[in-house]
Design a protein around this motif. Structure first.
Motif, mmCIF file in Angstrom:
data_model
loop_
_atom_site.group_PDB
_atom_site.id
_atom_site.type_symbol
_atom_site.label_atom_id
_atom_site.label_comp_id
_atom_site.label_asym_id
_atom_site.label_seq_id
_atom_site.Cartn_x
_atom_site.Cartn_y
_atom_site.Cartn_z
ATOM 1 N N GLY A 235 -11.767 -1.687 -13.160
ATOM 2 C CA GLY A 235 -11.407 -2.366 -11.926
ATOM 3 C C GLY A 235 -10.015 -1.961 -11.490
ATOM 4 N N LEU A 236 -9.470 -2.746 -10.588
ATOM 5 C CA LEU A 236 -8.156 -2.469 -10.018
ATOM 6 C C LEU A 236 -7.194 -3.556 -10.467
ATOM 7 C CD1 LEU A 236 -6.977 -0.395 -7.901
ATOM 8 C CD2 LEU A 236 -7.315 -2.192 -6.211
ATOM 9 N N SER A 237 -6.050 -3.144 -11.013
ATOM 10 C CA SER A 237 -5.043 -4.076 -11.478
ATOM 11 C C SER A 237 -3.765 -3.866 -10.669
ATOM 12 C CB SER A 237 -4.774 -3.849 -12.972
ATOM 13 O OG SER A 237 -3.799 -4.759 -13.438
ATOM 14 N N ILE A 238 -3.341 -4.908 -9.966
ATOM 15 C CA ILE A 238 -2.148 -4.847 -9.109
ATOM 16 C C ILE A 238 -1.123 -5.802 -9.695
ATOM 17 C CG2 ILE A 238 -1.268 -5.233 -6.772
ATOM 18 C CD1 ILE A 238 -4.174 -4.801 -5.798
ATOM 19 N N ARG A 239 0.091 -5.294 -9.961
ATOM 20 C CA ARG A 239 1.097 -6.114 -10.625
ATOM 21 C C ARG A 239 2.429 -6.070 -9.867
ATOM 22 N NH1 ARG A 239 -2.293 -8.256 -12.406
ATOM 23 N NH2 ARG A 239 -3.008 -8.651 -14.533
ATOM 24 N N ASN A 240 2.826 -7.234 -9.353
ATOM 25 C CA ASN A 240 4.167 -7.430 -8.781
ATOM 26 C C ASN A 240 4.524 -6.382 -7.717
ATOM 27 O OD1 ASN A 240 4.611 -9.587 -10.676
ATOM 28 N ND2 ASN A 240 5.013 -8.017 -12.224
ATOM 29 N N VAL A 241 3.598 -6.137 -6.823
ATOM 30 C CA VAL A 241 3.800 -5.129 -5.779
ATOM 31 C C VAL A 241 4.536 -5.741 -4.588
ATOM 32 C CG1 VAL A 241 2.608 -3.721 -4.037
ATOM 33 C CG2 VAL A 241 1.911 -3.612 -6.438
ATOM 34 N N LEU B 199 4.912 -7.179 1.829
ATOM 35 C CA LEU B 199 4.303 -7.638 0.575
ATOM 36 C C LEU B 199 5.391 -8.174 -0.336
ATOM 37 C CD1 LEU B 199 1.885 -4.646 -0.177
ATOM 38 C CD2 LEU B 199 1.259 -6.866 0.811
ATOM 39 N N GLN B 200 5.080 -9.282 -0.995
ATOM 40 C CA GLN B 200 6.078 -9.913 -1.861
ATOM 41 C C GLN B 200 5.452 -10.301 -3.191
ATOM 42 O OE1 GLN B 200 8.357 -12.898 0.168
ATOM 43 N NE2 GLN B 200 9.239 -13.726 -1.697
ATOM 44 N N ASN B 201 5.724 -9.488 -4.208
ATOM 45 C CA ASN B 201 5.304 -9.825 -5.574
ATOM 46 C C ASN B 201 3.795 -10.074 -5.674
ATOM 47 O OD1 ASN B 201 6.943 -9.734 -7.787
ATOM 48 N ND2 ASN B 201 6.975 -11.947 -8.084
ATOM 49 N N VAL B 202 3.003 -9.186 -5.109
ATOM 50 C CA VAL B 202 1.544 -9.359 -5.097
ATOM 51 C C VAL B 202 0.959 -8.939 -6.443
ATOM 52 C CG1 VAL B 202 -0.613 -8.500 -4.102
ATOM 53 C CG2 VAL B 202 1.309 -9.104 -2.614
#
Length: 309
Positions: A7-13, A24-27
């Motif tokens: 899957g897709l892992s998005i960290r603190n973007v 975007l703020q800490n997504v």
């Protein structure tokens, strides 16, 4: 860093544009295979996040992984398995659907003519455009263009498919046809549907997130999110001039016109009285509750009840 398998892992973007807008703020999100809805109003940051995942821009901070692929650092590897239908895309109006799809197939690396013919026919049939394959794209309706865009995005059997505001501007018939097409795609890949239309998510997605002003307000399974509001949403039909007073007295989550009057939904743990009746919540109530900031209260209350506080 923990990654979601396949899957897709998005960290603190985070992403701030040169004009000072914090898009975007800490997504942080975990997006498993299947249909995933990213729901939010226009200007919420949805398209910025989609373009970032699609390697079209780089985040100021944070990490994104597709399986083991580092999306920020391994752009070419991502693009090899990416299908992307942006909010707006151009077509050559004098080309036929068959000609242009064949051209895009060459660009995607499908150089064998027989394989290309087989692939384009399969995709045009899948998107219900086979009968229109000789028609010039300039004569396509909005829904037909969107379905052609999906056919292009599906070239190469992508493991990650992004569709950004795909049903905006479609008439009801075309919208249903398009959603039926999308519903078939989420079986073996990650499909992210970015939209401001609640019905799109409620009809298609097994997982979702709500975003506003660049921040994630809620990440949940739609059915569980709806269930968490059970017994907490109340409605009342009133006149428009009475709305300001109701907003003073109650946590109003939505108000919309109904036959010339205003249907108000409020969030409350107990009966508000004054003519309100309990209503079965739906995903629209989840959306407006999250936007109003009272969804967190529902979660906190449930947790408190679970431990007997």
């Amino acid at each position: 860093m923990e990654k979601h398998p396949n899957g897709l892992s998005i960290r603190n973007v985070s992403k701030r544009y040169a004009n000072g807008v914090q898009a975007l703020q800490n997504v942080t999100l975990n997006i498993p295979p299947g249909m995933y809805g990213l729901l939010g109003p226009n200007g919420a940051g949805k398209s910025t996040l989609m373009r970032t995942i699609a390697t079209l821009q780089v985040p100021d901070e944070g990490q994104i992984f597709l399986g083991d692929i580092d999306v920020v650092r391994q752009k070419e590897a991502v693009r090899e398995t990416l299908g992307y239908l942006p909010q707006e895309f151009g077509v050559y109006p004098k080309a036929s659907a068959e000609e242009l799809l064949d051209y895009f197939a060459v660009l995607k690396g499908i150089t064998n003519r027989a394989q290309r013919r087989e692939t384009t026919e399969a995709l045009l049939r899948q998107t219900n455009l086979w009968e229109k394959r000789k028609q010039k794209l300039g004569g396509f309706s909005g829904g037909m263009k969107q379905r052609f865009g999906v056919a292009v995005a599906l070239l190469g059997n992508p493991g990650l498919l992004i569709v950004d505001e795909p049903t905006a501007g479609l008439d009801p018939t075309e919208r249903v046809r398009f959603l039926n097409l999308l519903s078939e795609l989420g079986e073996n890949s990650v499909v992210i549907l970015s939209t401001h239309i609640v019905e799109d998510v409620s009809e298609l997605c097994t997982n979702m997130a709500i975003i506003n002003q660049g921040q994630i307000l809620l990440e949940a399974e739609p059915l569980e999110a709806v269930a968490s509001l059970k017994g907490r949403i109340w409605r009342k039909l009133t006149d428009k001039h009475a709305l300001p007073a109701l907003e003073q007295q109650h946590q109003v989550v939505s108000a919309k016109l109904l036959s010339g009057r205003t249907m108000v939904h409020v969030y409350s743990l107990e009966a508000p009285g004054n003519g309100f009746e309990l209503v079965e919540p739906d995903l629209e109530d989840v959306y407006f509750s999250a936007m109003a900031g009272c969804f967190g209260k529902a979660i906190e209350q449930q947790q408190a009840e679970a431990v007997g506080i």
